[in-house]
Design a protein around this motif. Structure first.
Motif, PDB file in Angstrom:
ATOM      1  N   GLN A 233      -8.283   3.922  -1.738  1.00 21.85           N
ATOM      2  CA  GLN A 233      -6.636   3.162  -1.811  1.00 21.85           C
ATOM      3  C   GLN A 233      -5.862   4.266  -0.853  1.00 21.85           C
ATOM      4  O   GLN A 233      -4.928   3.756  -0.386  1.00 21.85           O
ATOM      5  CB  GLN A 233      -6.182   3.617  -3.174  1.00 21.85           C
ATOM      6  CG  GLN A 233      -4.878   3.179  -3.438  1.00 21.85           C
ATOM      7  CD  GLN A 233      -4.858   1.682  -3.380  1.00 21.85           C
ATOM      8  OE1 GLN A 233      -5.690   0.905  -4.018  1.00 21.85           O
ATOM      9  NE2 GLN A 233      -3.914   1.014  -2.758  1.00 21.85           N
ATOM     10  N   ASN A 234      -6.285   5.299  -0.609  1.00 25.79           N
ATOM     11  CA  ASN A 234      -5.615   6.205   0.561  1.00 25.79           C
ATOM     12  C   ASN A 234      -5.764   5.524   1.947  1.00 25.79           C
ATOM     13  O   ASN A 234      -4.363   5.342   2.624  1.00 25.79           O
ATOM     14  CB  ASN A 234      -5.968   7.565   0.640  1.00 25.79           C
ATOM     15  CG  ASN A 234      -5.348   8.440   1.894  1.00 25.79           C
ATOM     16  OD1 ASN A 234      -4.092   8.786   1.397  1.00 25.79           O
ATOM     17  ND2 ASN A 234      -6.057   8.770   2.634  1.00 25.79           N
ATOM     18  N   ALA A 235      -6.627   4.990   2.265  1.00 22.31           N
ATOM     19  CA  ALA A 235      -6.984   4.452   3.587  1.00 22.31           C
ATOM     20  C   ALA A 235      -5.820   2.999   3.495  1.00 22.31           C
ATOM     21  O   ALA A 235      -5.317   2.709   4.627  1.00 22.31           O
ATOM     22  CB  ALA A 235      -8.295   4.117   3.816  1.00 22.31           C
ATOM     23  N   ILE A 236      -6.004   2.172   2.289  1.00 26.00           N
ATOM     24  CA  ILE A 236      -5.382   0.973   2.394  1.00 26.00           C
ATOM     25  C   ILE A 236      -3.849   1.449   2.477  1.00 26.00           C
ATOM     26  O   ILE A 236      -3.224   0.778   3.264  1.00 26.00           O
ATOM     27  CB  ILE A 236      -5.416   0.452   1.011  1.00 26.00           C
ATOM     28  CG1 ILE A 236      -7.045  -0.166   0.921  1.00 26.00           C
ATOM     29  CG2 ILE A 236      -4.724  -0.733   0.745  1.00 26.00           C
ATOM     30  CD1 ILE A 236      -7.424  -0.625  -0.362  1.00 26.00           C
ATOM     31  N   ASN A 237      -3.255   2.308   1.929  1.00 22.52           N
ATOM     32  CA  ASN A 237      -2.067   2.857   1.826  1.00 22.52           C
ATOM     33  C   ASN A 237      -1.604   3.316   3.174  1.00 22.52           C
ATOM     34  O   ASN A 237      -0.214   2.812   3.640  1.00 22.52           O
ATOM     35  CB  ASN A 237      -1.566   3.995   0.820  1.00 22.52           C
ATOM     36  CG  ASN A 237      -1.766   3.495  -0.526  1.00 22.52           C
ATOM     37  OD1 ASN A 237      -1.535   2.107  -0.839  1.00 22.52           O
ATOM     38  ND2 ASN A 237      -1.988   4.241  -1.676  1.00 22.52           N
ATOM     39  N   ARG A 238      -2.299   4.176   3.685  1.00 20.41           N
ATOM     40  CA  ARG A 238      -2.144   4.669   5.133  1.00 20.41           C
ATOM     41  C   ARG A 238      -1.970   3.451   6.070  1.00 20.41           C
ATOM     42  O   ARG A 238      -1.041   3.451   7.140  1.00 20.41           O
ATOM     43  CB  ARG A 238      -2.997   5.539   5.775  1.00 20.41           C
ATOM     44  CG  ARG A 238      -2.763   6.868   4.888  1.00 20.41           C
ATOM     45  CD  ARG A 238      -1.553   7.903   5.224  1.00 20.41           C
ATOM     46  NE  ARG A 238      -1.525   8.924   4.903  1.00 20.41           N
ATOM     47  CZ  ARG A 238      -0.396  10.074   5.034  1.00 20.41           C
ATOM     48  NH1 ARG A 238       0.767   9.451   5.178  1.00 20.41           N
ATOM     49  NH2 ARG A 238      -0.852  11.129   4.568  1.00 20.41           N
ATOM     50  N   LEU A 239      -2.868   2.655   6.154  1.00 20.55           N
ATOM     51  CA  LEU A 239      -2.841   1.522   6.973  1.00 20.55           C
ATOM     52  C   LEU A 239      -1.671   0.790   7.026  1.00 20.55           C
ATOM     53  O   LEU A 239      -0.950   0.353   7.843  1.00 20.55           O
ATOM     54  CB  LEU A 239      -4.242   0.472   6.926  1.00 20.55           C
ATOM     55  CG  LEU A 239      -5.445   1.228   7.520  1.00 20.55           C
ATOM     56  CD1 LEU A 239      -6.585   0.648   7.059  1.00 20.55           C
ATOM     57  CD2 LEU A 239      -5.273   1.186   9.083  1.00 20.55           C
ATOM     58  N   LYS A 240      -1.171   0.354   5.561  1.00 23.28           N
ATOM     59  CA  LYS A 240       0.018  -0.286   5.432  1.00 23.28           C
ATOM     60  C   LYS A 240       1.308   0.260   5.987  1.00 23.28           C
ATOM     61  O   LYS A 240       2.142  -0.324   6.657  1.00 23.28           O
ATOM     62  CB  LYS A 240       0.208  -0.689   3.844  1.00 23.28           C
ATOM     63  CG  LYS A 240      -0.504  -1.473   3.436  1.00 23.28           C
ATOM     64  CD  LYS A 240      -0.265  -2.012   1.890  1.00 23.28           C
ATOM     65  CE  LYS A 240      -1.293  -2.773   1.215  1.00 23.28           C
ATOM     66  NZ  LYS A 240      -1.164  -2.839  -0.237  1.00 23.28           N
ATOM     67  N   GLN A 241       1.154   1.741   5.788  1.00 20.00           N
ATOM     68  CA  GLN A 241       2.292   2.595   6.475  1.00 20.00           C
ATOM     69  C   GLN A 241       2.398   2.391   8.065  1.00 20.00           C
ATOM     70  O   GLN A 241       3.388   2.423   8.604  1.00 20.00           O
ATOM     71  CB  GLN A 241       2.196   4.017   5.942  1.00 20.00           C
ATOM     72  CG  GLN A 241       3.104   5.117   6.313  1.00 20.00           C
ATOM     73  CD  GLN A 241       2.903   6.361   5.779  1.00 20.00           C
ATOM     74  OE1 GLN A 241       1.781   6.573   5.161  1.00 20.00           O
ATOM     75  NE2 GLN A 241       3.874   7.128   6.026  1.00 20.00           N
ATOM     76  N   LEU A 242       1.256   2.622   8.531  1.00 16.20           N
ATOM     77  CA  LEU A 242       1.140   2.375   9.836  1.00 16.20           C
ATOM     78  C   LEU A 242       1.517   1.131  10.539  1.00 16.20           C
ATOM     79  O   LEU A 242       1.729   1.098  11.493  1.00 16.20           O
ATOM     80  CB  LEU A 242      -0.270   2.983  10.629  1.00 16.20           C
ATOM     81  CG  LEU A 242      -0.475   4.380  10.286  1.00 16.20           C
ATOM     82  CD1 LEU A 242      -2.115   4.858  10.384  1.00 16.20           C
ATOM     83  CD2 LEU A 242       0.280   5.347  11.219  1.00 16.20           C
ATOM     84  N   LYS A 243       1.414   0.069   9.813  1.00 13.76           N
ATOM     85  CA  LYS A 243       1.976  -1.351  10.401  1.00 13.76           C
ATOM     86  C   LYS A 243       3.314  -1.395  10.247  1.00 13.76           C
ATOM     87  O   LYS A 243       3.722  -2.202  10.842  1.00 13.76           O
ATOM     88  CB  LYS A 243       0.913  -2.350   9.558  1.00 13.76           C
ATOM     89  CG  LYS A 243      -0.537  -2.342   9.923  1.00 13.76           C
ATOM     90  CD  LYS A 243      -1.091  -3.315   8.882  1.00 13.76           C
ATOM     91  CE  LYS A 243      -2.604  -3.485   9.533  1.00 13.76           C
ATOM     92  NZ  LYS A 243      -3.371  -4.603   8.528  1.00 13.76           N
ATOM     93  N   GLU A 244       3.837  -0.809   9.582  1.00 11.90           N
ATOM     94  CA  GLU A 244       5.255  -0.776   9.388  1.00 11.90           C
ATOM     95  C   GLU A 244       6.040  -0.200  10.778  1.00 11.90           C
ATOM     96  O   GLU A 244       5.730   0.529  11.414  1.00 11.90           O
ATOM     97  CB  GLU A 244       5.857  -0.108   8.130  1.00 11.90           C
ATOM     98  CG  GLU A 244       5.554  -0.651   7.039  1.00 11.90           C
ATOM     99  CD  GLU A 244       5.594   0.182   5.605  1.00 11.90           C
ATOM    100  OE1 GLU A 244       6.373   1.320   5.741  1.00 11.90           O
ATOM    101  OE2 GLU A 244       5.404  -0.133   4.404  1.00 11.90           O
TER     102      GLU A 244
END
Length: 55
Positions: free
Chosen positions: A44-55
């Motif tokens: 879940q951390n990787a999922i959340n961070r990747l979403k954050q980095l796409k913003e």
């Protein structure tokens, strides 16, 4: 060095990605978050961070 010993560790890839993220090396952070997700799709951390980095 730990990733050389345990190259299939999703946790180590995630930790390395976090280090890159905090050093603002987002390209390497993304690569390592993706590697971590490949090894553990439920990270879940990787999922959340990747979403954050796409913003």
């Amino acid at each position: 060095m730990a990733l050389y010993i345990y190259p299939t560790s999703a946790n180590l890839s995630d930790s390395l990605a976090e280090a890159y993220f905090h050093n603002e090396d987002y390209q390497n952070a993304i690569l390592n978050y993706k590697k971590s997700l490949k090894l553990n799709p439920e990270n879940q951390n990787a999922i959340n961070r990747l979403k954050q980095l796409k913003e």
